[in-house]
Scaffold this motif. Sequence first.
Motif, PDB file in Angstrom:
ATOM      1  N   ILE A   1      -8.592  15.221  -2.907  1.00  0.00           N
ATOM      2  CA  ILE A   1      -7.886  15.776  -4.066  1.00  0.00           C
ATOM      3  C   ILE A   1      -6.579  15.007  -4.215  1.00  0.00           C
ATOM      4  O   ILE A   1      -5.699  15.091  -3.354  1.00  0.00           O
ATOM      5  N   ILE A   2      -6.442  14.254  -5.270  1.00  0.00           N
ATOM      6  CA  ILE A   2      -5.243  13.438  -5.456  1.00  0.00           C
ATOM      7  C   ILE A   2      -4.052  14.335  -5.793  1.00  0.00           C
ATOM      8  O   ILE A   2      -4.119  15.152  -6.720  1.00  0.00           O
ATOM      9  N   THR A   3      -2.980  14.198  -5.033  1.00  0.00           N
ATOM     10  CA  THR A   3      -1.780  15.006  -5.262  1.00  0.00           C
ATOM     11  C   THR A   3      -0.696  14.228  -6.003  1.00  0.00           C
ATOM     12  O   THR A   3       0.298  14.814  -6.427  1.00  0.00           O
ATOM     13  N   THR A   4      -0.874  12.926  -6.118  1.00  0.00           N
ATOM     14  CA  THR A   4       0.047  12.095  -6.885  1.00  0.00           C
ATOM     15  C   THR A   4      -0.318  12.185  -8.364  1.00  0.00           C
ATOM     16  O   THR A   4      -1.369  12.737  -8.716  1.00  0.00           O
ATOM     17  N   PRO A   5       0.518  11.649  -9.255  1.00  0.00           N
ATOM     18  CA  PRO A   5       0.076  11.520 -10.644  1.00  0.00           C
ATOM     19  C   PRO A   5      -1.273  10.813 -10.699  1.00  0.00           C
ATOM     20  O   PRO A   5      -1.534   9.899  -9.894  1.00  0.00           O
ATOM     21  N   ARG A   6      -2.120  11.192 -11.631  1.00  0.00           N
ATOM     22  CA  ARG A   6      -3.525  10.775 -11.602  1.00  0.00           C
ATOM     23  C   ARG A   6      -3.734   9.272 -11.678  1.00  0.00           C
ATOM     24  O   ARG A   6      -4.799   8.768 -11.304  1.00  0.00           O
ATOM     25  N   HIS A   7      -2.736   8.539 -12.146  1.00  0.00           N
ATOM     26  CA  HIS A   7      -2.949   7.102 -12.353  1.00  0.00           C
ATOM     27  C   HIS A   7      -2.676   6.254 -11.121  1.00  0.00           C
ATOM     28  O   HIS A   7      -2.942   5.057 -11.131  1.00  0.00           O
TER      29      HIS A   7
END
Length: 432
Positions: free
Chosen positions: A130-136
């Motif tokens: 699950i990416i916790t950074t901004p999606r890009h």
Amino acid sequence: MRKNKVDIITLGCSKNLVDSEQIMRQFVANGYKVEHDPHKINGEIVVVNTCGFIGDAQEESVNMILELGEAKKKGKIGKLFVMGCLSERFLKDLQKELPEVDRFYGKFNWKQLLSDIGKSYYNDLASDRIITTPRHYAYLKIAEGCDRTCSYCAIPISTGHYQSKPMEDIEKEVRLLVEQGVKEFQVIAQDLTYYGLDLYKRMALPELVERMSDIPGVEWIRLHYGYPSHFPYDLLRVMRERENVCKYMDIALQHVSNDMLKMMRRNITKEETYDLIQRMREEVPGIHLRTTLMVGHPGETEKDFEALVEFVRKVRFERMGAFAYSHEEGTYSYKHYQDEIPQETKEERLDAIMRIQERISAEINTAKTGKTFKVILDREDDDFYVGRTEYDSPEVDPEMLIYKTNQLIPGNFYDVKVEDAQAFDLYGKVLS
């Protein structure tokens, strides 16, 4: 306390963040709602991913655990689990001193947490998170552990020997992340430049970066945490030739005095360090170098520190951080050196070198006024859009503050002309 909710709290470096993102994916697959570093911690399960690098980081981790222990006593949270570097390094002490924690896990056995609560670990999701950074953008960890023997560093105690991740697994993860909208990859490891020696019996980072850059949708690749000794120079060719490989290298040099480099067990000399930097800048015109320096290591004399100051002034790093030596139990320094330099002296040296760097950073940024850069937009604040150039890594480097003259979309790239500059920020306008 909210049933079926898991709160994940990450302390320390981006390598820890990747571990947190992986365990979050497993919790979601088991039907939980998961929040990362939540504003309100009230989960049925709370997991703290700790840092054990130096004293300040250890203190932050322990204080967080104590705070959560109080919340648990008051019924605000349910089970409290601790994982990561701190518990890998100090497991027995923590079990004795922090009985409010339901169970401790180290750096690598966190999968056991899931079975301990009666849930499953899904092997087919091992590359997913699950990416916790901004999606890009996302952090991409290509190895675990470290085989270096630097005198001051406790990281190998926690992480063990170097273990490269197979290229095929990395490519699979990159493709999966691209499908999720990731355009920019922050490639991380404790030591990037060692990559491949254990698996392929050669320094394979240049090949890995080339293979990543060939994957459609990979817009930027940025490299973090190289080691100066036996640097894989073919990487500079890749950086020069591949447009989506950022002209950026994060390489921790620590010191430049030959006496200090020997005491630190860095396997490089002052002369080799200067030659390395010169070659990087000659082979990759415009490259931005980020480094980390240490002051106050045992044995550092005023003459050693003056050599370090001269180094900073001569080299003029585009990005530089520094920290004061911490006498860490279990390290070579702890066993063989006395921590004889007063903390006050360490802090004075740290302040002095960072003041010099601030002036250098301001001059380098000012020289960018009037120039145009490709910028990726991270977010919208009240007064500005905020983005970064290829020379800027998230969290640690300067940001581009863009005047709100156009409607912009986070995650997109824009051409931005710099109109003003400060030491740690640029101000610009999007070219229409």
